[in-house]
Design an enzyme around this catalytic site. Structure first.
Site, PDB file in Angstrom:
ATOM      1  N   ASP A 202      26.834 -21.168   5.227  1.00  0.00           N
ATOM      2  CA  ASP A 202      28.183 -20.994   5.765  1.00  0.00           C
ATOM      3  C   ASP A 202      28.861 -19.808   5.083  1.00  0.00           C
ATOM      4  O   ASP A 202      28.376 -19.303   4.059  1.00  0.00           O
ATOM      5  CB  ASP A 202      29.000 -22.267   5.529  1.00  0.00           C
ATOM      6  CG  ASP A 202      30.066 -22.499   6.587  1.00  0.00           C
ATOM      7  OD1 ASP A 202      30.420 -21.529   7.292  1.00  0.00           O
ATOM      8  OD2 ASP A 202      30.557 -23.632   6.699  1.00  0.00           O
TER       9      ASP A 202
ATOM     10  N   GLU B 188      32.972 -28.723   8.286  1.00  0.00           N
ATOM     11  CA  GLU B 188      32.168 -27.957   7.335  1.00  0.00           C
ATOM     12  C   GLU B 188      31.986 -28.724   6.028  1.00  0.00           C
ATOM     13  O   GLU B 188      30.886 -28.743   5.455  1.00  0.00           O
ATOM     14  CB  GLU B 188      32.831 -26.603   7.063  1.00  0.00           C
ATOM     15  CG  GLU B 188      32.759 -25.645   8.245  1.00  0.00           C
ATOM     16  CD  GLU B 188      33.632 -24.417   8.073  1.00  0.00           C
ATOM     17  OE1 GLU B 188      33.419 -23.441   8.794  1.00  0.00           O
ATOM     18  OE2 GLU B 188      34.538 -24.437   7.208  1.00  0.00           O
TER      19      GLU B 188
END
Length: 220
Positions: free
Chosen positions: A71, A94
Site C-alpha cells: 500500500d 486498509e
C-alpha cells in the site's frame, strides 16, 4: 520492486490510492505472466481495477490471514516507520487488511518522508454520520482543527463503509502512540489514519533509485 517480491500461492492485500494503483498494475502484469496469487482489495476502486486486470480476488471471510499487504502512505515517519494514511478515504479497510497481514510493504516517494507525523499531512478520522458534529467537538478538544471532507460536488464525502471523514490538522505530532489512544477513546470515531507499528518495510522511490527502509534503516 514490491510486485517483484510476490510468490506463487500468496494472499496479497492490494492497497488503494494513486501510488497503489501503479502497484496493482504491476501485479496485474505478473499475473498475466503466470503468477498465481489471490488479491484482497482495500477499496471498491482497487477491486474494480484488479478485476479488469484479471487478478483473482477474495475476501477476509475466505482468507483470515494475508501474507503481505502492499500500500501507499501520505506520510512516513523516519526512524519509526509510523504512517499517516487515508488521503483517499480508504483507511478503515486498509487498516483491517493490514492488521490481518503477516507483513506490510509501503511504497512512497521521497516527499512522504518526514521527521514527525503531521508535518505536512492531516490525520483523516472516519466518523459515524450520526452525531458527527458532536464527534467533531470532542476532536477539537485535542486541538485537532477538524474539517468535514467534501466530495467533488460539495456534499460530504462518504467512505466505502458509509461514514464521513473529518480531516484533522494536528501539526507535527509529538507522540503518535499517545494520539492514537486518544482518538481511539472518542465515541463516534470509527477509525483514523494513524498506522502505528504496522509497516514492515518502506520502499522509497528516489531519482537515484529505490531505497528500502526496514525498521528505520535505509538500504539502497
Amino acid at each position: 520492486m514490491a510486485a517483484a517480491q510476490l510468490e506463487n500461492g500468496m494472499v496479497v492485500g492490494l492497497g488503494s490510492g494513486s501510488t497503489a494503483r501503479l502497484m496493482v498494475a504491476a501485479v496485474g502484469r505478473r499475473v498475466k505472466e503466470g503468477l498465481r496469487i489471490i488479491g484482497v482489495p482495500t477499496s471498491e476502486h482497487t477491486a474494480e481495477q484488479a478485476r479488469a486486470l484479471e487478478i483473482p480476488l477474495s475476501t477476509l471471510a475466505e482468507y483470515s490471514q494475508i501474507d503481505v499487504t502492499i500500500d501507499g502512505a501520505d506520510e512516513v515517519e523516519l526512524g519509526t516507520l509510523h504512517l499517516i494514511k487515508g488521503g483517499g478515504g480508504n483507511h478503515l479497510r486498509e487498516k483491517i487488511v493490514a492488521t490481518a497481514s503477516l507483513r506490510m510493504t509501503v511504497i512512497v516517494d521521497e516527499s512522504k518522508l518526514v521527521p514527525q507525523l503531521g508535518t505536512h499531512a492531516k490525520v483523516p478520522v472516519e466518523v459515524a454520520q450520526f452525531g458527527w458534529q458532536a464527534t467533531a467537538r470532542n476532536l477539537s478538544k485535542l486541538n485537532a482543527n477538524p474539517n468535514l471532507r467534501l466530495g467533488s460536488e460539495g456534499q460530504p464525502f462518504v467512505t466505502d463503509g458509509g461514514n464521513y471523514i473529518l480531516d484533522c490538522a494536528f501539526g507535527p505530532i509529538e507522540s503518535a502512540t499517545v494520539l492514537q489512544r486518544e482518538l481511539d477513546s472518542i465515541v463516534g470515531v470509527v477509525e483514523h489514519g494513524l498506522f502505528i507499528g504496522m509497516a514492515s518495510q518502506v520502499l522509497v522511490g528516489t531519482p537515484a533509485g529505490v531505497k528500502l527502509f526496514d525498521c528505520g534503516t535505509p538500504r539502497s
